[in-house]
Design a protein around this motif. Structure first.
Motif, short mmCIF file in Angstrom:
data_model
loop_
_atom_site.label_atom_id
_atom_site.label_comp_id
_atom_site.label_asym_id
_atom_site.label_seq_id
_atom_site.Cartn_x
_atom_site.Cartn_y
_atom_site.Cartn_z
N GLU A 155 -11.10 -4.58 0.45
CA GLU A 155 -10.27 -3.40 -0.45
C GLU A 155 -9.16 -2.95 -0.47
O GLU A 155 -8.42 -2.82 -0.25
CB GLU A 155 -12.02 -2.50 -0.55
N LYS A 156 -9.93 -2.73 1.42
CA LYS A 156 -8.03 -1.46 1.54
C LYS A 156 -7.10 -2.22 1.25
O LYS A 156 -5.82 -2.08 1.41
CB LYS A 156 -8.36 -1.06 2.76
N LYS A 157 -7.23 -3.42 2.21
CA LYS A 157 -5.78 -4.84 1.85
C LYS A 157 -5.31 -5.09 0.44
O LYS A 157 -4.52 -5.30 -0.01
CB LYS A 157 -6.49 -6.21 2.91
N HIS A 158 -6.56 -5.37 -0.38
CA HIS A 158 -6.24 -5.13 -2.05
C HIS A 158 -5.48 -4.11 -1.97
O HIS A 158 -4.06 -4.01 -3.11
CB HIS A 158 -7.44 -5.23 -3.06
N LEU A 159 -5.87 -2.82 -1.49
CA LEU A 159 -4.67 -1.32 -2.07
C LEU A 159 -3.34 -1.67 -1.87
O LEU A 159 -2.65 -1.36 -2.13
CB LEU A 159 -5.15 -0.17 -1.56
N LEU A 160 -3.20 -2.59 0.02
CA LEU A 160 -2.18 -2.39 0.41
C LEU A 160 -1.06 -3.40 -0.44
O LEU A 160 0.33 -3.30 -1.14
CB LEU A 160 -2.41 -2.84 1.73
N GLU A 161 -2.18 -4.53 -1.13
CA GLU A 161 -1.12 -5.19 -1.50
C GLU A 161 -0.66 -4.93 -3.50
O GLU A 161 0.42 -5.40 -4.01
CB GLU A 161 -2.58 -6.73 -2.31
N LEU A 162 -1.47 -3.71 -3.67
CA LEU A 162 -0.91 -3.05 -4.99
C LEU A 162 0.15 -2.90 -4.38
O LEU A 162 0.62 -2.94 -5.60
CB LEU A 162 -2.04 -2.50 -5.83
N SER A 163 0.36 -1.78 -3.36
CA SER A 163 1.44 -1.17 -3.59
C SER A 163 3.08 -1.91 -3.20
O SER A 163 3.50 -1.81 -3.47
CB SER A 163 1.11 -0.80 -2.19
#
Length: 415
Positions: free
Chosen positions: A189-197
């Motif tokens: 999920e933290k990777k998902h947040l980075l991808e959103l950014s």
């Protein structure tokens, strides 16, 4: 929505009357003392918590209040609180992008071009993004991506008074902040947040470039040509591009065409048509050799400007025969690329180098559209010339080859 100075003295003096907002239940009537000072401040505090993204605190308070009212048999009031609770839960479920245990985390990403860096900042509270901001930082010196991101992190945390103990970044940084951990996530999920950014910052960069292109169209053309230069590692920007194509039907009426693009725009006065003179039968490679030889031998004799890039409308074979003429015969140092089409006759890839390699160009981008435009234009020009020549040959007569017989005499003889 009112602007009344709601001091206890003004309320006691009865200076105000309730408005429509009170009657349609959008306001609790603090102006006439219908809502207590403590209750009013509690509402303000709950609003602050929601704006901060701390919806869990508000939901817990509402749940306690709803249960308390139900215990007192005040079911209508309890139902009103339940409706509020459901609204906040619905909002939270839509705004929640990751698990709510991911709390009080900052996320940063960066994109760059020649003049600027674009930095995106997200703040995550209870799994929700409750702050998002992207800004442009004009480069002053030759700062690295790492240096610019570090500056952005410090500036954003100060601006938003962030106390996050965890910062998600796209790459390792030689940076230390007291009590703060930097994470480069690889999955989850933290990777998902980075991808959103990253998605946010890329979109911001595209929007800024579109805005700049509207104000200065020439800048857009220069940028696309610089992209070609970078993709093909050319020594200079390909301001002058020439593209060749052949056209024939089983070798008959064989012709070729050369189109010229200057600064990304067709220069139609420089277009050239060629009747194939030395090749018999359908031999595209030999035809291409003849045309390229004629084109650039004449350019050398007349000392005309040579192109910065030659593009063939064909694959590796066409590129090789052009290279043999340009480099081996004429001793010219002009970069050569090839445009290949897929089985649906659409531009599919750009080839470059010897041996040729496919250069990945994303469909739909301005660069792809320019290359597609060049390929379509040379194909159109060659086909048009071939049709004109073919239609003339189809109405030809054996009498055309007899000296002394003109159009009128020919017409009478045929009649």
């Amino acid at each position: 929505s009112c602007r009344h100075p709601l001091t206890p003295e003004n309320i006691r003096a009865g200076k105000f009357d309730v408005c429509l907002e009170y009657h349609i239940k959008n306001c609790k009537g603090p102006c006439i003392g219908k809502q207590t000072h403590e209750n009013y401040l509690r509402d303000i505090d709950e609003i602050k918590q929601i704006l901060k993204g701390d919806t869990q605190i508000v939901c817990d308070l509402l749940m306690d209040e709803m249960k308390s009212l139900a215990m007192e048999m005040r079911f209508e009031e309890a139902q009103a609180i339940k409706e509020k609770y459901d609204l906040i839960e619905s909002y939270r479920s839509k705004s929640e992008v990751v698990n709510r245990i991911i709390h009080n985390v900052d996320v940063f990403s960066i994109e760059m071009d020649e003049a600027s860096a674009y930095i995106n900042y997200l703040h995550i509270t209870n799994g929700c993004i409750n702050q998002a901001f992207t800004f442009e930082y004009k480069k002053r010196l030759n700062e690295t991506k790492e240096e610019l991101l570090q500056l952005g992190i410090i500036e954003m945390r100060e601006r938003y008074k962030s106390k996050s103990r965890e910062i998600i970044v796209p790459f390792e940084l030689e940076m230390e902040l007291s009590g703060v951990t930097f994470i480069v996530p690889q999955r989850g999920e933290k990777k998902h947040l980075l991808e959103l950014s990253i998605m946010n910052v890329k979109q911001y960069k595209v929007d800024r470039l579109k805005q700049a292109d509207k104000l200065n169209p020439e800048q857009k053309k220069t940028r696309i040509l610089k992209e070609i230069q970078e993709q093909l590692k050319l020594p200079k920007i390909p301001v002058h591009i020439e593209c060749f194509d052949n056209s024939n039907i089983q070798g008959s009426d064989a012709v070729a065409a050369c189109v010229v693009f200057k600064m990304g725009k067709p220069s139609k006065k420089d277009y050239r048509k060629f009747n194939i003179k030395t090749v018999e039968g359908p031999d595209d490679y030999a035809s291409m050799k003849e045309v390229v030889r004629r084109r650039y031998s004449r350019a050398i004799e007349e000392e005309s400007p040579l192109p910065d890039l030659i593009i063939t409308d064909g694959g590796k074979g066409q590129m090789e025969v052009v290279r043999e003429v340009i480099q081996d015969e004429l001793r010219l140092n002009i970069p050569i690329a090839g445009l290949a089409k897929d089985n649906k006759h659409r531009t599919s890839e750009l080839l470059y180098g010897f041996p040729p390699l496919s250069i990945g160009i994303k469909q739909g981008t301005p660069l792809f559209h320019l290359l597609e435009n060049i390929q379509n234009e040379v194909h159109r020009f060659a086909i048009t010339f071939h049709r004109d020549k073919r239609s003339k040959s189809q109405i030809a007569s054996a009498l055309d080859n007899i000296t002394g017989i003109g159009e009128k005499r020919k017409s009478k003889l045929l009649q």
